[in-house]
Scaffold this motif. Structure first.
Motif, mmCIF file in Angstrom:
data_model
loop_
_atom_site.group_PDB
_atom_site.id
_atom_site.type_symbol
_atom_site.label_atom_id
_atom_site.label_comp_id
_atom_site.label_asym_id
_atom_site.label_seq_id
_atom_site.Cartn_x
_atom_site.Cartn_y
_atom_site.Cartn_z
ATOM 1 N N VAL A 87 63.096 30.444 -44.828
ATOM 2 C CA VAL A 87 61.825 29.739 -44.782
ATOM 3 C C VAL A 87 61.278 29.592 -46.206
ATOM 4 N N MET A 88 60.963 28.351 -46.576
ATOM 5 C CA MET A 88 60.457 28.075 -47.914
ATOM 6 C C MET A 88 58.932 27.969 -47.931
ATOM 7 N N THR A 89 58.308 27.980 -46.758
ATOM 8 C CA THR A 89 56.851 27.994 -46.681
ATOM 9 C C THR A 89 56.333 29.367 -47.091
ATOM 10 N N LYS A 90 55.298 29.387 -47.905
ATOM 11 C CA LYS A 90 54.652 30.653 -48.244
ATOM 12 C C LYS A 90 53.867 31.145 -47.033
ATOM 13 N N VAL A 91 54.207 32.320 -46.549
ATOM 14 C CA VAL A 91 53.491 32.915 -45.418
ATOM 15 C C VAL A 91 52.719 34.113 -45.949
ATOM 16 N N SER A 92 51.420 34.044 -45.895
ATOM 17 C CA SER A 92 50.590 35.112 -46.461
ATOM 18 C C SER A 92 50.735 36.397 -45.652
ATOM 19 N N ALA A 93 50.364 37.497 -46.260
ATOM 20 C CA ALA A 93 50.487 38.798 -45.608
ATOM 21 C C ALA A 93 49.717 38.846 -44.292
ATOM 22 N N VAL A 94 48.564 38.176 -44.231
ATOM 23 C CA VAL A 94 47.746 38.242 -43.014
ATOM 24 C C VAL A 94 48.285 37.331 -41.909
ATOM 25 N N ARG A 95 49.236 36.450 -42.226
ATOM 26 C CA ARG A 95 49.778 35.534 -41.217
ATOM 27 C C ARG A 95 51.201 35.906 -40.781
ATOM 28 N N ARG A 96 51.813 36.888 -41.438
ATOM 29 C CA ARG A 96 53.212 37.217 -41.136
ATOM 30 C C ARG A 96 53.377 37.776 -39.725
ATOM 31 N N GLY A 97 52.458 38.628 -39.320
ATOM 32 C CA GLY A 97 52.540 39.186 -37.975
ATOM 33 C C GLY A 97 52.415 38.106 -36.918
ATOM 34 N N SER A 98 51.563 37.109 -37.181
ATOM 35 C CA SER A 98 51.399 36.005 -36.248
ATOM 36 C C SER A 98 52.689 35.211 -36.108
ATOM 37 N N LEU A 99 53.354 34.931 -37.239
ATOM 38 C CA LEU A 99 54.602 34.172 -37.191
ATOM 39 C C LEU A 99 55.686 34.956 -36.456
ATOM 40 N N LEU A 100 55.791 36.246 -36.725
ATOM 41 C CA LEU A 100 56.754 37.065 -35.985
ATOM 42 C C LEU A 100 56.462 37.016 -34.493
ATOM 43 N N GLY A 101 55.179 37.065 -34.148
ATOM 44 C CA GLY A 101 54.807 37.026 -32.739
ATOM 45 C C GLY A 101 55.170 35.713 -32.076
ATOM 46 N N VAL A 102 54.990 34.596 -32.794
ATOM 47 C CA VAL A 102 55.356 33.288 -32.256
ATOM 48 C C VAL A 102 56.846 33.253 -31.937
ATOM 49 N N VAL A 103 57.674 33.725 -32.874
ATOM 50 C CA VAL A 103 59.122 33.713 -32.674
ATOM 51 C C VAL A 103 59.511 34.640 -31.510
ATOM 52 N N GLU A 104 58.954 35.825 -31.485
ATOM 53 C CA GLU A 104 59.295 36.767 -30.421
ATOM 54 C C GLU A 104 58.930 36.207 -29.042
ATOM 55 N N ARG A 105 57.739 35.647 -28.914
ATOM 56 C CA ARG A 105 57.338 35.106 -27.621
ATOM 57 C C ARG A 105 58.200 33.920 -27.208
ATOM 58 N N HIS A 106 58.577 33.104 -28.185
ATOM 59 C CA HIS A 106 59.439 31.964 -27.864
ATOM 60 C C HIS A 106 60.805 32.438 -27.373
ATOM 61 N N TRP A 107 61.373 33.424 -28.053
ATOM 62 C CA TRP A 107 62.675 33.929 -27.621
ATOM 63 C C TRP A 107 62.585 34.523 -26.221
ATOM 64 N N LYS A 108 61.540 35.253 -25.936
ATOM 65 C CA LYS A 108 61.381 35.806 -24.595
ATOM 66 C C LYS A 108 61.242 34.692 -23.564
ATOM 67 N N LYS A 109 60.508 33.649 -23.904
ATOM 68 C CA LYS A 109 60.329 32.519 -23.003
ATOM 69 C C LYS A 109 61.656 31.853 -22.698
ATOM 70 N N ARG A 110 62.557 31.845 -23.650
ATOM 71 C CA ARG A 110 63.884 31.262 -23.460
ATOM 72 C C ARG A 110 64.806 32.175 -22.649
ATOM 73 N N GLY A 111 64.345 33.379 -22.349
ATOM 74 C CA GLY A 111 65.177 34.308 -21.596
ATOM 75 C C GLY A 111 66.042 35.192 -22.467
ATOM 76 N N TYR A 112 65.763 35.226 -23.768
ATOM 77 C CA TYR A 112 66.519 36.080 -24.670
ATOM 78 C C TYR A 112 65.949 37.498 -24.603
ATOM 79 N N LYS A 113 66.803 38.479 -24.814
ATOM 80 C CA LYS A 113 66.387 39.881 -24.778
ATOM 81 C C LYS A 113 66.089 40.373 -26.191
#
Length: 201
Positions: A87-113
């Protein structure tokens, strides 16, 4: 919206062969319906689908794509392919947890473990697997840069072409990718997220 529909379609097409992969496994026999190139295409589709789930969109670049033999390193029967994106976008320290959460929820929604979570304060990471045993990770590295990777299961050995998908954003010359250098009004912001933030698709 067209981009999201296209990536979802690519994911469906690429993973359609994975069901036949399961149907060809008998008593531990590694008879597979997909080869390494088809597996790499499916891994690319997973990466594209993951990026499509993130809003506002991230700017990213392909990173090193690798292949290796399964089991005995002298084996020519099966192998795995790994696709990587940085990822070449600068992700600030206060937004990193949010981005991780978006990815995790998406993977779970897809049925990934979700197979493992590294809650390190500076370098957190999430690991997951599809039902077909594609293994993926999202990790935060130096300067808060995000790295995603997808590794295929063992498939029939074949030549593997570089990723065909063209990432949005600048084309970087060959060699190590630079630290994140693209500012985004949302992901790069240092303002704390409001409680009702829409950043959790």
């Amino acid at each position: 919206m067209r981009r999201r529909s296209l990536t979802v379609l690519l994911l469906a097409v690429a993973l359609a062969g994975c069901g036949s992969f399961e149907s060809h496994k008998k008593d531990g026999d590694m008879k597979v319906a997909m080869n390494m190139q088809e597996g790499a295409d499916a891994a690319d589709a997973i990466l594209l689908d993951t990026f499509a789930a993130v809003q506002p969109p991230l700017t990213w670049a392909h990173d090193a794509a690798t292949e290796r033999a399964c089991g005995d390193t002298n084996s020519t029967a099966t192998g795995t392919a790994t696709r990587r994106a940085t990822v070449m976008t600068k992700v600030s320290a206060v937004r990193r947890g949010s981005l991780l959460g978006v990815v995790e929820r998406h993977w779970k929604k897809r049925g990934y473990k979700i197979t493992s979570v590294d809650a390190d304060e500076e370098l957190p990471a999430i690991y997951a697997a599809t039902p077909e045993d594609f293994r993926m990770s999202v990790a935060v590295g130096h300067e808060g840069q995000f790295f995603l990777s997808v590794t295929t299961p063992c498939f029939a050995r074949s030549e593997v072409s570089p990723p065909r998908a063209r990432p949005d954003g600048p084309t970087y010359s060959r060699g190590p990718l630079p630290p994140p250098d693209i500012h985004d009004h949302f992901w790069s912001s240092r303002d704390p997220l409001p409680a009702s933030s829409p950043s959790t698709p």
